[in-house]
Design a protein around this motif. Structure first.
Motif, PDB file in Angstrom:
ATOM      1  N   LEU A  24       0.833  -1.206   0.000  1.00  8.29           N
ATOM      2  CA  LEU A  24       0.000   0.000   0.000  1.00  8.29           C
ATOM      3  C   LEU A  24       0.867   1.255   0.000  1.00  8.29           C
ATOM      4  O   LEU A  24       0.514   2.259  -0.633  1.00  8.29           O
ATOM      5  CB  LEU A  24      -0.924  -0.014   1.219  1.00  8.29           C
ATOM      6  N   TYR A  25       2.012   1.196   0.670  1.00  6.41           N
ATOM      7  CA  TYR A  25       2.903   2.359   0.700  1.00  6.41           C
ATOM      8  C   TYR A  25       3.409   2.684  -0.705  1.00  6.41           C
ATOM      9  O   TYR A  25       3.436   3.835  -1.132  1.00  6.41           O
ATOM     10  CB  TYR A  25       4.084   2.100   1.640  1.00  6.41           C
ATOM     11  N   GLY A  26       3.830   1.651  -1.441  1.00  6.68           N
ATOM     12  CA  GLY A  26       4.301   1.868  -2.813  1.00  6.68           C
ATOM     13  C   GLY A  26       3.211   2.434  -3.701  1.00  6.68           C
ATOM     14  O   GLY A  26       3.451   3.338  -4.515  1.00  6.68           O
ATOM     15  N   VAL A  27       1.981   1.906  -3.562  1.00 11.55           N
ATOM     16  CA  VAL A  27       0.857   2.418  -4.346  1.00 11.55           C
ATOM     17  C   VAL A  27       0.579   3.876  -3.994  1.00 11.55           C
ATOM     18  O   VAL A  27       0.344   4.715  -4.875  1.00 11.55           O
ATOM     19  CB  VAL A  27      -0.397   1.554  -4.107  1.00 11.55           C
ATOM     20  N   SER A  28       0.627   4.195  -2.691  1.00 12.98           N
ATOM     21  CA  SER A  28       0.345   5.573  -2.263  1.00 12.98           C
ATOM     22  C   SER A  28       1.371   6.551  -2.826  1.00 12.98           C
ATOM     23  O   SER A  28       1.039   7.672  -3.220  1.00 12.98           O
ATOM     24  CB  SER A  28       0.308   5.660  -0.732  1.00 12.98           C
ATOM     25  N   MET A  29       2.621   6.148  -2.902  1.00 11.84           N
ATOM     26  CA  MET A  29       3.656   6.999  -3.485  1.00 11.84           C
ATOM     27  C   MET A  29       3.368   7.268  -4.959  1.00 11.84           C
ATOM     28  O   MET A  29       3.492   8.391  -5.436  1.00 11.84           O
ATOM     29  CB  MET A  29       5.032   6.343  -3.331  1.00 11.84           C
ATOM     30  N   ALA A  30       2.961   6.210  -5.680  1.00  6.70           N
ATOM     31  CA  ALA A  30       2.655   6.372  -7.106  1.00  6.70           C
ATOM     32  C   ALA A  30       1.468   7.312  -7.305  1.00  6.70           C
ATOM     33  O   ALA A  30       1.455   8.124  -8.237  1.00  6.70           O
ATOM     34  CB  ALA A  30       2.363   5.009  -7.731  1.00  6.70           C
ATOM     35  N   LEU A  31       0.460   7.221  -6.450  1.00 11.04           N
ATOM     36  CA  LEU A  31      -0.697   8.117  -6.548  1.00 11.04           C
ATOM     37  C   LEU A  31      -0.273   9.575  -6.396  1.00 11.04           C
ATOM     38  O   LEU A  31      -0.720  10.448  -7.153  1.00 11.04           O
ATOM     39  CB  LEU A  31      -1.732   7.757  -5.474  1.00 11.04           C
ATOM     40  N   GLY A  58      11.463   3.900  -8.712  1.00  9.04           N
ATOM     41  CA  GLY A  58      11.592   2.782  -7.786  1.00  9.04           C
ATOM     42  C   GLY A  58      13.034   2.340  -7.594  1.00  9.04           C
ATOM     43  O   GLY A  58      13.455   2.023  -6.476  1.00  9.04           O
ATOM     44  N   THR A  59      13.805   2.325  -8.676  1.00  9.34           N
ATOM     45  CA  THR A  59      15.215   1.939  -8.583  1.00  9.34           C
ATOM     46  C   THR A  59      15.981   2.913  -7.688  1.00  9.34           C
ATOM     47  O   THR A  59      16.795   2.502  -6.853  1.00  9.34           O
ATOM     48  CB  THR A  59      15.851   1.901  -9.980  1.00  9.34           C
ATOM     49  N   VAL A  60      15.708   4.200  -7.849  1.00  3.50           N
ATOM     50  CA  VAL A  60      16.370   5.206  -7.007  1.00  3.50           C
ATOM     51  C   VAL A  60      15.954   5.031  -5.549  1.00  3.50           C
ATOM     52  O   VAL A  60      16.783   5.130  -4.639  1.00  3.50           O
ATOM     53  CB  VAL A  60      16.026   6.633  -7.499  1.00  3.50           C
ATOM     54  N   THR A  61      14.673   4.755  -5.316  1.00  2.00           N
ATOM     55  CA  THR A  61      14.188   4.546  -3.948  1.00  2.00           C
ATOM     56  C   THR A  61      14.913   3.379  -3.289  1.00  2.00           C
ATOM     57  O   THR A  61      15.329   3.463  -2.124  1.00  2.00           O
ATOM     58  CB  THR A  61      12.672   4.281  -3.954  1.00  2.00           C
ATOM     59  N   ILE A  62      15.087   2.288  -4.022  1.00  6.18           N
ATOM     60  CA  ILE A  62      15.798   1.124  -3.483  1.00  6.18           C
ATOM     61  C   ILE A  62      17.259   1.467  -3.209  1.00  6.18           C
ATOM     62  O   ILE A  62      17.810   1.123  -2.152  1.00  6.18           O
ATOM     63  CB  ILE A  62      15.693  -0.054  -4.470  1.00  6.18           C
ATOM     64  N   ALA A  63      17.908   2.151  -4.162  1.00  3.42           N
ATOM     65  CA  ALA A  63      19.334   2.479  -4.008  1.00  3.42           C
ATOM     66  C   ALA A  63      19.557   3.399  -2.810  1.00  3.42           C
ATOM     67  O   ALA A  63      20.488   3.180  -2.016  1.00  3.42           O
ATOM     68  CB  ALA A  63      19.850   3.137  -5.285  1.00  3.42           C
ATOM     69  N   VAL A  64      18.713   4.420  -2.658  1.00  7.35           N
ATOM     70  CA  VAL A  64      18.865   5.338  -1.526  1.00  7.35           C
ATOM     71  C   VAL A  64      18.611   4.607  -0.215  1.00  7.35           C
ATOM     72  O   VAL A  64      19.336   4.796   0.769  1.00  7.35           O
ATOM     73  CB  VAL A  64      17.913   6.546  -1.677  1.00  7.35           C
ATOM     74  N   GLY A  65      17.585   3.756  -0.170  1.00  6.98           N
ATOM     75  CA  GLY A  65      17.309   2.984   1.045  1.00  6.98           C
ATOM     76  C   GLY A  65      18.490   2.109   1.436  1.00  6.98           C
ATOM     77  O   GLY A  65      18.835   2.015   2.625  1.00  6.98           O
ATOM     78  N   GLY A  91      10.084   0.080  -3.557  1.00  9.22           N
ATOM     79  CA  GLY A  91      10.576   0.542  -4.856  1.00  9.22           C
ATOM     80  C   GLY A  91      10.005  -0.257  -6.013  1.00  9.22           C
ATOM     81  O   GLY A  91       9.640   0.306  -7.057  1.00  9.22           O
ATOM     82  N   LEU A  92       9.902  -1.576  -5.851  1.00  8.66           N
ATOM     83  CA  LEU A  92       9.340  -2.421  -6.914  1.00  8.66           C
ATOM     84  C   LEU A  92       7.860  -2.115  -7.137  1.00  8.66           C
ATOM     85  O   LEU A  92       7.390  -2.044  -8.274  1.00  8.66           O
ATOM     86  CB  LEU A  92       9.521  -3.897  -6.555  1.00  8.66           C
ATOM     87  N   VAL A  93       7.136  -1.907  -6.036  1.00 13.74           N
ATOM     88  CA  VAL A  93       5.692  -1.653  -6.144  1.00 13.74           C
ATOM     89  C   VAL A  93       5.423  -0.293  -6.776  1.00 13.74           C
ATOM     90  O   VAL A  93       4.523  -0.155  -7.612  1.00 13.74           O
ATOM     91  CB  VAL A  93       5.020  -1.753  -4.757  1.00 13.74           C
ATOM     92  N   VAL A  94       6.195   0.721  -6.408  1.00 11.78           N
ATOM     93  CA  VAL A  94       5.935   2.048  -6.970  1.00 11.78           C
ATOM     94  C   VAL A  94       6.194   2.057  -8.471  1.00 11.78           C
ATOM     95  O   VAL A  94       5.428   2.663  -9.242  1.00 11.78           O
ATOM     96  CB  VAL A  94       6.755   3.134  -6.244  1.00 11.78           C
ATOM     97  N   ASP A  95       7.223   1.367  -8.935  1.00 10.19           N
ATOM     98  CA  ASP A  95       7.479   1.292 -10.375  1.00 10.19           C
ATOM     99  C   ASP A  95       6.344   0.566 -11.101  1.00 10.19           C
ATOM    100  O   ASP A  95       5.906   0.994 -12.182  1.00 10.19           O
ATOM    101  CB  ASP A  95       8.806   0.579 -10.646  1.00 10.19           C
ATOM    102  N   ALA A  96       5.878  -0.542 -10.529  1.00 10.84           N
ATOM    103  CA  ALA A  96       4.800  -1.306 -11.153  1.00 10.84           C
ATOM    104  C   ALA A  96       3.511  -0.485 -11.218  1.00 10.84           C
ATOM    105  O   ALA A  96       2.801  -0.492 -12.231  1.00 10.84           O
ATOM    106  CB  ALA A  96       4.555  -2.600 -10.371  1.00 10.84           C
ATOM    107  N   THR A  97       3.227   0.260 -10.155  1.00  7.38           N
ATOM    108  CA  THR A  97       2.006   1.075 -10.126  1.00  7.38           C
ATOM    109  C   THR A  97       2.096   2.235 -11.111  1.00  7.38           C
ATOM    110  O   THR A  97       1.125   2.560 -11.799  1.00  7.38           O
ATOM    111  CB  THR A  97       1.743   1.603  -8.705  1.00  7.38           C
ATOM    112  N   LEU A  98       3.263   2.860 -11.200  1.00 10.02           N
ATOM    113  CA  LEU A  98       3.443   3.961 -12.157  1.00 10.02           C
ATOM    114  C   LEU A  98       3.271   3.487 -13.594  1.00 10.02           C
ATOM    115  O   LEU A  98       2.771   4.236 -14.447  1.00 10.02           O
ATOM    116  CB  LEU A  98       4.826   4.592 -11.979  1.00 10.02           C
ATOM    117  N   ALA A  99       3.662   2.240 -13.857  1.00 10.52           N
ATOM    118  CA  ALA A  99       3.519   1.699 -15.213  1.00 10.52           C
ATOM    119  C   ALA A  99       2.048   1.495 -15.586  1.00 10.52           C
ATOM    120  O   ALA A  99       1.687   1.538 -16.765  1.00 10.52           O
ATOM    121  CB  ALA A  99       4.272   0.377 -15.327  1.00 10.52           C
TER     122      ALA A  99
END
Length: 239
Positions: A24-31, A58-65, A91-99
């Protein structure tokens, strides 16, 4: 008090809640990204880096984390399952949701995306923290630093860090707007509202060895120190 990350107690409920919160956090970021009306400070920074490097958000989010997690080492912080999962899953979820989620549209629709994203983020925060499987890398950095520097408050350290990443993200081209202000004003109350609903009750940990009262009554321990119990620290967002 049960130790954070101990999965012997209520594992199914806690794991389900942890990963539901991260999804849900990844989805909320994409929204919020698709609203185009402003992001929270860390995501302004992530977006700015994404535009600078050409890497996905999402890749940047993972790298920074992952980089923030490395900073736990000198602070002697121990990551939990929730901490490591936070770095990878969001990071994976936000990329998938943005797509899947198109951008643009009328202002009313974008405002609705923003509101939905902020509310979902508050619920996701409570789900994730309520599972009690370890703080997010960014929160762990703040609380770990405060533990090593008792004169500083979590609020003070968090404010300095988030203002810094917000300024850097804005300079790199991240989106700062009304959504940034709305997020800052509402995420705390929203998380506070949802936390009592989602916090998992865990039974107290059974004491090991002599009781604490007996050890204190006995005076100094063999190493010359009395037993001191460390206070629990609550975190804010699961980032």
């Amino acid at each position: 008090m049960a130790p954070i990350g101990n999965l012997r107690q209520r594992p199914v409920r806690r794991l389900t809640q942890l990963y539901a919160g991260l999804l849900l956090y990844g989805v909320s970021m994409a929204l919020m990204i698709r609203s185009g009306l402003g992001l929270d400070p860390w995501d302004v920074f992530h977006q700015g880096l994404s535009r600078l490097t050409g890497l996905s958000f999402g890749t940047v989010t993972i790298a920074v984390g992952a980089l923030v997690l490395l900073l736990w080492i000198p602070l002697r912080q121990r990551p939990g399952l929730g901490t490591v999962s936070n770095v990878l899953v969001i990071g994976l979820v936000v990329d998938a949701t943005l797509a899947l989620l198109p951008g643009g549209g009328p202002l009313a629709a974008r405002a609705a995306l923003l509101v939905a994203g902020i509310v979902a983020n508050g619920a996701a925060t409570a789900l994730y923290l309520g599972a009690r499987l370890g703080p997010g890398p960014r929160d762990g950095l703040m609380t770990g630093y405060v533990a090593r520097r008792p004169g500083r408050s979590v609020r003070q350290v968090r404010t300095v860090i988030e203002i810094t990443v917000l300024a850097l993200g804005w300079l790199l081209g991240g989106t700062v707007g009304i959504g940034t202000i709305a997020y800052a004003l509402t995420i705390g109350p929203l998380a506070q509202f949802f936390l009592p609903v989602f916090t998992v009750d865990l039974p107290p940990r059974e004491p090991v060895g002599p009781r604490r009262d007996d050890r204190i009554a006995a005076g100094p321990q063999p190493d010359g120190h009395n037993v001191v119990e460390a206070p629990a620290t609550d975190c804010g967002q699961p980032r």
